[in-house]
Design a protein around this motif. Structure first.
Motif, PDB file in Angstrom:
ATOM      1  N   SER A 137      18.707  39.381  27.311  1.00  0.00           N
ATOM      2  CA  SER A 137      20.042  38.797  27.124  1.00  0.00           C
ATOM      3  C   SER A 137      20.091  37.789  25.976  1.00  0.00           C
ATOM      4  CB  SER A 137      20.491  38.111  28.420  1.00  0.00           C
ATOM      5  OG  SER A 137      19.567  37.096  28.800  1.00  0.00           O
ATOM      6  N   ASN A 138      19.105  37.833  25.087  1.00  0.00           N
ATOM      7  CA  ASN A 138      19.075  36.928  23.944  1.00  0.00           C
ATOM      8  C   ASN A 138      20.292  37.169  23.049  1.00  0.00           C
ATOM      9  OD1 ASN A 138      18.092  36.694  20.870  1.00  0.00           O
ATOM     10  ND2 ASN A 138      17.059  35.134  22.076  1.00  0.00           N
ATOM     11  N   PRO A 139      21.161  36.163  22.815  1.00  0.00           N
ATOM     12  CA  PRO A 139      22.422  36.378  22.075  1.00  0.00           C
ATOM     13  C   PRO A 139      22.248  36.942  20.674  1.00  0.00           C
ATOM     14  CG  PRO A 139      22.515  34.302  23.271  1.00  0.00           C
ATOM     15  CD  PRO A 139      21.104  34.800  23.398  1.00  0.00           C
ATOM     16  N   PRO A 140      21.323  36.433  19.827  1.00  0.00           N
ATOM     17  CA  PRO A 140      21.186  37.032  18.489  1.00  0.00           C
ATOM     18  C   PRO A 140      20.841  38.521  18.534  1.00  0.00           C
ATOM     19  CG  PRO A 140      20.118  34.895  18.544  1.00  0.00           C
ATOM     20  CD  PRO A 140      20.471  35.235  19.959  1.00  0.00           C
ATOM     21  N   ILE A 141      19.931  38.895  19.445  1.00  0.00           N
ATOM     22  CA  ILE A 141      19.543  40.301  19.553  1.00  0.00           C
ATOM     23  C   ILE A 141      20.685  41.126  20.122  1.00  0.00           C
ATOM     24  CG2 ILE A 141      17.966  41.910  20.691  1.00  0.00           C
ATOM     25  CD1 ILE A 141      15.820  39.772  20.560  1.00  0.00           C
ATOM     26  N   ARG A 142      21.328  40.621  21.164  1.00  0.00           N
ATOM     27  CA  ARG A 142      22.431  41.343  21.793  1.00  0.00           C
ATOM     28  C   ARG A 142      23.562  41.625  20.805  1.00  0.00           C
ATOM     29  NH1 ARG A 142      22.205  44.302  26.437  1.00  0.00           N
ATOM     30  NH2 ARG A 142      21.021  43.212  28.049  1.00  0.00           N
ATOM     31  N   THR A 143      23.946  40.633  20.029  1.00  0.00           N
ATOM     32  CA  THR A 143      25.060  40.817  19.098  1.00  0.00           C
ATOM     33  C   THR A 143      24.697  41.770  17.969  1.00  0.00           C
ATOM     34  OG1 THR A 143      24.380  38.766  17.969  1.00  0.00           O
ATOM     35  CG2 THR A 143      26.168  38.605  19.585  1.00  0.00           C
ATOM     36  N   LEU A 144      23.421  41.767  17.538  1.00  0.00           N
ATOM     37  CA  LEU A 144      23.003  42.700  16.499  1.00  0.00           C
ATOM     38  C   LEU A 144      22.972  44.129  17.034  1.00  0.00           C
ATOM     39  CD1 LEU A 144      22.194  42.936  13.568  1.00  0.00           C
ATOM     40  CD2 LEU A 144      19.821  42.507  14.206  1.00  0.00           C
ATOM     41  N   LEU A 145      22.513  44.295  18.276  1.00  0.00           N
ATOM     42  CA  LEU A 145      22.539  45.617  18.897  1.00  0.00           C
ATOM     43  C   LEU A 145      23.968  46.111  19.059  1.00  0.00           C
ATOM     44  CD1 LEU A 145      19.811  45.234  21.691  1.00  0.00           C
ATOM     45  CD2 LEU A 145      19.664  46.662  19.645  1.00  0.00           C
ATOM     46  N   LEU A 146      24.864  45.207  19.427  1.00  0.00           N
ATOM     47  CA  LEU A 146      26.273  45.575  19.572  1.00  0.00           C
ATOM     48  C   LEU A 146      26.843  46.072  18.241  1.00  0.00           C
ATOM     49  CD1 LEU A 146      28.868  45.642  21.299  1.00  0.00           C
ATOM     50  CD2 LEU A 146      29.258  43.248  20.642  1.00  0.00           C
ATOM     51  N   LEU A 147      26.492  45.382  17.159  1.00  0.00           N
ATOM     52  CA  LEU A 147      26.958  45.791  15.832  1.00  0.00           C
ATOM     53  C   LEU A 147      26.484  47.193  15.499  1.00  0.00           C
ATOM     54  CD1 LEU A 147      28.209  45.181  13.031  1.00  0.00           C
ATOM     55  CD2 LEU A 147      26.000  44.180  12.383  1.00  0.00           C
ATOM     56  N   TYR A 148      25.220  47.516  15.820  1.00  0.00           N
ATOM     57  CA  TYR A 148      24.695  48.826  15.473  1.00  0.00           C
ATOM     58  C   TYR A 148      25.140  49.920  16.452  1.00  0.00           C
ATOM     59  CZ  TYR A 148      22.064  46.899  11.637  1.00  0.00           C
ATOM     60  OH  TYR A 148      21.725  46.288  10.451  1.00  0.00           O
ATOM     61  N   PHE A 149      25.471  49.556  17.688  1.00  0.00           N
ATOM     62  CA  PHE A 149      26.102  50.528  18.581  1.00  0.00           C
ATOM     63  C   PHE A 149      27.451  50.953  18.006  1.00  0.00           C
ATOM     64  CE2 PHE A 149      23.321  49.147  22.217  1.00  0.00           C
ATOM     65  CZ  PHE A 149      22.840  50.424  22.519  1.00  0.00           C
ATOM     66  N   TYR A 150      28.192  49.994  17.505  1.00  0.00           N
ATOM     67  CA  TYR A 150      29.466  50.318  16.868  1.00  0.00           C
ATOM     68  C   TYR A 150      29.239  51.128  15.594  1.00  0.00           C
ATOM     69  CZ  TYR A 150      33.751  49.716  14.174  1.00  0.00           C
ATOM     70  OH  TYR A 150      34.857  49.943  13.417  1.00  0.00           O
ATOM     71  N   ALA A 151      28.189  50.777  14.838  1.00  0.00           N
ATOM     72  CA  ALA A 151      27.864  51.535  13.622  1.00  0.00           C
ATOM     73  C   ALA A 151      27.545  52.989  13.962  1.00  0.00           C
ATOM     74  CB  ALA A 151      26.676  50.888  12.914  1.00  0.00           C
ATOM     75  N   LEU A 152      26.794  53.205  15.055  1.00  0.00           N
ATOM     76  CA  LEU A 152      26.482  54.568  15.482  1.00  0.00           C
ATOM     77  C   LEU A 152      27.751  55.305  15.912  1.00  0.00           C
ATOM     78  CD1 LEU A 152      24.386  56.741  16.102  1.00  0.00           C
ATOM     79  CD2 LEU A 152      24.053  55.674  18.354  1.00  0.00           C
ATOM     80  N   LEU A 153      28.627  54.612  16.619  1.00  0.00           N
ATOM     81  CA  LEU A 153      29.899  55.203  17.033  1.00  0.00           C
ATOM     82  C   LEU A 153      30.736  55.620  15.829  1.00  0.00           C
ATOM     83  CD1 LEU A 153      31.897  55.839  19.362  1.00  0.00           C
ATOM     84  CD2 LEU A 153      32.762  53.496  19.109  1.00  0.00           C
ATOM     85  N   SER A 154      30.631  54.849  14.742  1.00  0.00           N
ATOM     86  CA  SER A 154      31.433  55.148  13.552  1.00  0.00           C
ATOM     87  C   SER A 154      31.051  56.469  12.909  1.00  0.00           C
ATOM     88  CB  SER A 154      31.291  54.012  12.523  1.00  0.00           C
ATOM     89  OG  SER A 154      30.027  54.061  11.873  1.00  0.00           O
ATOM     90  N   ALA A 155      29.883  57.020  13.271  1.00  0.00           N
ATOM     91  CA  ALA A 155      29.480  58.324  12.732  1.00  0.00           C
ATOM     92  C   ALA A 155      30.453  59.420  13.152  1.00  0.00           C
ATOM     93  CB  ALA A 155      28.066  58.671  13.188  1.00  0.00           C
TER      94      ALA A 155
END
Length: 365
Positions: A39-57
């Protein structure tokens, strides 16, 4: 990562990446997957950004390209998380972090010189930026450290090596970002002397702006006032990215696709936007910009909140280096590079620092 959708280079990259992941996952499954569970915030928010990036495909201009780069960044984050999970002590995690970033700098320095005759001075932005991140981290922790002589010697040695790599890389953006990291260290070090020195520099820069420009020209060799203000002429590329981004402002053209749209539909050919922030807007739209800003603010606040503890001021300064130099290379909004790996290491190190320090406290009890 080549700009096209196929070819031997891409095939080799894909095979290498997934083979490496398979080997590591087979032996250290819990540690690799662990990055998705914490639940580390820096890691969580970066993963969230890349989940959205993957969705954008699903709506990307080049779906396969966008999907691969998103997945690649997930894998690289997991691998850096695993690498820094191996040491059990804070000193071990810290040295692993520094060695990893320095390895990225050396890899880039050797690779960049391989095909051009091994010159001493060569323009290598990736080498310069990794060296600047390493120098800023070590400088911040060096001015804070009071007792541990062995740690101080380690920092001095690494700063010397980083400085040599930084100077010989002749990257003006890396030089300027390193100065920003050093200034951040002075400002938040907790020492009145360093804080007063930083305040004096700030007052001087405000009053004597012409002299400030002279200083910028000094740390940016080969630049002029015009090239600094236009980011070495890249403003033409940025204008085109912004033009096409305005056609899909909310969700963008798909992760890492802003430059591809310009190359195909526009008049400027470029494999990289050389600007993370315009790259986020063009590739992921306003939604991606919000997620990126959330990650940056959360990470900086997390490091600042823990800056009195060992390691965290250094992480904050290294992140400042990356953010200031984000106008030069799309290490998060575009193709992956050694700066991307160094940045991922900085982000996951915050979690491992806390883990190692808690373990050391338990052992003392």
């Amino acid at each position: 990562m080549p700009a096209g959708d196929g070819g031997f280079a891409q095939a080799l990259q894909i095979i290498s990446l997934f083979s490496m992941l398979f080997i590591v996952y087979s032996h250290w499954q819990r540690k690799v997957v662990g990055i998705f569970r914490i639940s580390n915030p820096p890691i969580r928010t970066l993963l969230l950004l890349y989940f959205y990036a993957l969705l954008s495909a699903t709506w990307a201009f080049m779906p396969a390209f966008s999907a691969f780069l998103s997945i690649q960044n997930f894998i690289l984050m997991a691998l850096t998380f695993w690498l820094l999970s191996m040491p059990k002590t804070f000193d071990g995690v810290e040295k692993s972090l520094v060695y990893l970033i320095m390895a990225m700098a050396f890899f880039s320095a050797i690779g960049g010189r391989y095909n051009v005759g091994w010159p001493i001075f060569i323009h290598l932005l990736q080498t310069g930026t990794c060296s600047a991140m390493c120098f800023a981290y070590c400088f911040a922790e060096w001015i804070k450290e009071k007792k541990d002589k062995k740690r101080l010697r380690f920092f001095r040695t690494v700063m010397l090596i980083s400085f040599v790599l930084l100077v010989t890389s002749t990257s003006s953006g890396a030089n300027a970002s390193c100065v920003a990291g050093i200034g951040t260290a002075m400002l938040f070090s907790g020492h009145a002397m360093w804080g007063a020195l930083m305040a004096c520099i700030g007052i001087f820069a405000f009053i004597y702006q012409d002299q400030l420009m002279d200083l910028l020209l000094l740390i940016m060799p080969g630049k002029t006032k015009a090239t600094i203000e236009s980011a070495t002429g890249r403003d033409r590329l940025w204008e085109q990215i912004l033009y096409f981004a305005a056609q899909k402002p909310m969700f963008g053209w798909g992760f890492a696709c802003a430059e591809r749209v310009v190359s195909v539909k526009g008049t400027v050919l470029s494999p990289d936007a050389h600007n993370n922030y315009i790259g986020f807007y063009g590739s992921l739209g306003y939604a991606g910009c919000v997620l990126a800003a959330l990650h940056f603010v959360t990470s900086l606040f997390s490091f600042f909140k823990n800056s009195l503890k060992r390691g965290y001021l250094g992480l904050m300064c290294a992140m400042v280096v990356a953010l200031v130099n984000g106008y030069s290379y799309g290490f998060l909004s575009g193709k992956a590079c050694v700066i991307t790996i160094a940045y991922f290491a900085i982000i996951v190190a915050g979690y491992h620092f806390k883990r190692a320090q808690r373990l050391e406290q338990l052992i003392r009890r």
